[in-house]
Design an enzyme around this catalytic site. Structure first.
Site, PDB file in Angstrom:
ATOM      1  N   CYS A  93       0.712  -1.415  -0.184  1.00 26.92           N
ATOM      2  CA  CYS A  93      -0.048  -0.047   0.048  1.00 26.92           C
ATOM      3  C   CYS A  93       0.802   1.191  -0.061  1.00 26.92           C
ATOM      4  CB  CYS A  93      -1.072   0.034   0.910  1.00 26.92           C
ATOM      5  SG  CYS A  93      -1.951  -1.610   1.401  1.00 26.92           S
ATOM      6  N   HIS A 154      -3.053   6.536   4.045  1.00 29.43           N
ATOM      7  CA  HIS A 154      -1.774   5.741   4.332  1.00 29.43           C
ATOM      8  C   HIS A 154      -0.568   6.224   4.069  1.00 29.43           C
ATOM      9  CE1 HIS A 154      -0.692   1.295   5.222  1.00 29.43           C
ATOM     10  NE2 HIS A 154      -0.240   2.216   6.247  1.00 29.43           N
TER      11      HIS A 154
END
Ligand SMILES: *[C@@H]1O[C@H](CO)[C@@H](O)[C@H](O)[C@H]1NC(C)=O
Ligand SMILES: *[C@@H]1O[C@H](CO)[C@@H](O)[C@H](O)[C@H]1NC(C)=O
Ligand SMILES: *[C@@H]1O[C@H](CO)[C@@H](O)[C@H](O)[C@H]1NC(C)=O
Ligand SMILES: *[C@@H]1O[C@H](CO)[C@@H](O)[C@H](O)[C@H]1NC(C)=O
Length: 595
Positions: A93, A154
């Site tokens: 990610c 994130h």
């Protein structure tokens, strides 16, 4: 005209603020409707980017899955262009998203990890997207776009203090942010276990001890002022015991509270967040963003928390699919995509909106919740070399501008979004840095048949794992692997012992000479080529090694964002509502909103 422009920029400003005064709101609305016909810039298309988390390319109907139902995603592909060799710049990610937002390989912005930890682990860390990186959202703002990010980020929050928000989406080109500054992971769902972080437990433990020791150095100063040395020692001992307990308890029990939060712009509005309500909240926010910006060019990045484990679904989707909870999840994602498309259609924006659908990297094959299917491709999430880790769905739809039903097999990258959008918006690409993406429009519109990506570099952390070469005047797609992950148990299709594959030390096997495959003949990378089976074998190795050398010359030393000192949990950076450390709040009414 001047007035209209002022109206527009005031409106932009208002994206930051909640509607404080009814008067101002009405004034603005009035303003806008008067300007509508003049200010509406038809040359600037809207952008709706939809990214799913951890979705495998083999999970979707139009990419070959005949048992999971994804009619809305399939329709998007039928109405637009489907890319079959769409490649994420990293298999995890954080680095994949860093590359997506900056149009540059993650190592360029400091997201090349040297060890185990390749993603941001704590919201209270100081690592994140460096303030001097320029995202495509920031460039679109300069072109008059209103920009919004709904969902997962994130890429860090703070640098030095709880409220500097130096890495926050608001400081990286997004006027509006609602969603998860972190990610959705197992600790976000009580009773779900910690399996995603299992491989990191040792690391977490070391980190906690470091934090504990750090805190400990503060203790004697305070204590000595108050008590004599003997008592001080006793207190110290007690503190040590407490710490011993805390360093174990804290990362595992308070993690949920600290990491699983929802922010609206720079305010924490839900802590810990409610998983079950999340899909509905995200969709509502996305729809409202589009509705309130329908009369000016906008960028919406809808970054779903699905289908990352733990799997969560709204009640409506439980038991609907033929593939358990995971399948239910994918089908819920499909309905969310359908809802987004419908919103654009309902507002009559289809012909002036470019819609994009993708996943941040391949499916997580080791997950015990049976998540993620990468179809015929080998490997999955966290594997930087094998195709299953990085080949993701890529669909573009723009009725009236892009052909319907076109399928393109040329290599393309998620990093291509950057130059594609900036050019369509009439903006300038940064000249002071290397960009790794290419404008996709010529390919999508059929003006060219060749991708501009002759080489692609596939990283796993800071390590160059593999290189893809698409030679001119050839259909071949050679892929050269410098190392491959050691599957555990041996012979398995993934790294089941560590839950994700790692790309350093004893976890990998180096290959000298490197392994060579031709993806155009062997997309599953099953049989390496040899000088006997491939006449160009030597040429491939030579050409790729030269390209690596040239690529390396473009890299600059940069501050590592995933170093221990940057990922370590720092209490003073922890986003928190209510009383630290027991941060708690919930936003249980919908009256609040921006313009
Ligand atoms: C469809 O997806 C499911 C769940 O990921 C998987 O088990 C199944 O094998 C896939 N089917 C095909 C034909 O790829
Ligand atoms: C951002 O700043 C860092 C530290 O000064 C530097 O190493 C890096 O090259 C800069 N990045 C860009 C894109 O200018
Ligand atoms: C709404 O939030 C307030 C404060 O955050 C809380 O006291 C109240 O119980 C909540 N109500 C519901 C129905 O969740
Ligand atoms: C609704 O939320 C807003 C902003 O969080 C808050 O100011 C207001 O008091 C809330 N109203 C109710 C009825 O909870």
């Amino acid at each position: 005209m001047f007035l209209c422009l002022t109206g527009g920029s005031t409106a932009l400003l208002m994206e930051h603020l909640s509607l404080r005064s009814l008067f101002l709101g009405l004034f603005l609305l009035n303003f806008q409707s008067q300007c509508l016909t003049v200010a509406k810039d038809v040359t600037k298309p809207n952008f709706v980017l939809m990214m799913v988390d951890d979705l495998g390319i083999g999970d979707i109907g139009c990419y070959g899955n005949d048992t999971i139902r994804t009619p809305h995603i399939d329709r998007l592909a039928l109405d637009g262009v489907k890319l079959t060799q769409h490649i994420a710049a990293a298999p995890l990610c954080t680095p994949s998203r860093a590359a997506f937002h900056t149009g540059r390989y993650a190592v360029r912005s400091g997201f090349g990890s040297t060890g185990r930890v390749q993603v941001i682990l704590f919201l209270g860390g100081s690592g994140g997207l460096p303030p001097n990186e320029t995202t495509f959202a920031k460039l679109l703002q300069k072109q008059g776009y209103t920009t919004g990010l709904v969902g997962k980020w994130h890429l860090g929050v703070n640098c030095n203090s709880r409220n500097d928000h130096c890495h926050h989406p608001n400081h990286h080109g997004f006027h509006y942010f609602y969603g998860l500054p972190f990610t959705f992971f197992n600790d976000c769902k009580p009773g779900e276990g910690k399996d995603v972080l299992v491989d990191l437990q040792v690391a977490l433990w070391q980190m906690s001890v470091l934090v504990g020791l750090g805190l400990l150095t503060l203790v004697p100063v305070r204590v000595s002022g108050l008590l004599r040395v003997g008592t001080g020692l006793l207190v110290l001992l007690a503190v040590l015991c407490t710490l011993g307990f805390t360093v174990w308890f804290v990362p595992f029990e308070l993690l949920q509270r600290w990491n699983c939060i929802i922010m609206r712009n720079q305010q924490v509005v839900e802590q810990p967040m409610e998983a079950e309500e999340l899909p509905e909240k995200l969709m509502k926010e996305a729809e409202q963003f589009v509705e309130r910006n329908q009369n000016r060019p906008f960028l919406l990045f809808l970054s779903l928390a699905h289908v990352h484990t733990p799997l969560f679904i709204s009640r409506d989707f439980v038991g609907k699919s033929r593939h358990g909870l995971y399948g239910d999840n994918v089908e819920e994602v499909d309905s969310m995509i359908g809802r987004m498309v419908k919103t654009i259609e309902r507002l009559g924006l289809s012909e002036q909106t470019l819609m994009y659908f993708t996943s941040d990297h391949g499916g997580h094959i080791e997950d015990n919740q049976r998540g993620g299917w990468n179809g015929i491709y080998r490997g999955g999430k966290a594997m930087g070399g094998w195709e299953g880790g990085i080949r993701v769905p890529g669909i573009f739809s723009w009725p009236g501008r892009l052909p319907a039903g076109r399928v393109i097999g040329e290599p393309t990258s998620l990093m291509d979004i950057y130059p594609t959008l900036v050019k369509l918006a009439g903006g300038q690409l940064p000249q002071d840095r290397v960009l790794d993406g290419h404008d996709l429009m010529p390919l999508l519109e059929g003006k060219t048949r060749r991708s501009e990506h002759e080489f692609m570099f596939h990283y796993c952390g800071i390590n160059l794992n593999a290189v893809r070469w698409h030679p001119a005047n050839s259909d071949s797609i050679f892929k050269v692997h410098f190392f491959t992950p050691n599957f555990s148990p041996p012979g398995a299709g993934g790294c089941y012992h560590t839950k994700v594959c790692l790309c350093h030390g004893e976890f990998i096997t180096h290959h000298d000479p490197p392994l060579v495959f031709d993806l155009s003949q062997d997309p599953s990378e099953s049989v390496p080529l040899t000088p006997d089976t491939e006449s160009r074998h030597a040429e491939v190795l030579q050409r790729v090694l030269r390209a690596v050398e040239e690529h390396r010359r473009t890299l600059r030393p940069v501050e590592p964002q995933l170093s221990w000192s940057n990922i370590l949990w720092k209490p003073w950076l922890q986003p928190c509502c209510g009383t630290f450390p027991f941060c708690s709040c919930s936003e249980n009414n919908t009256s609040i909103n921006t313009l």
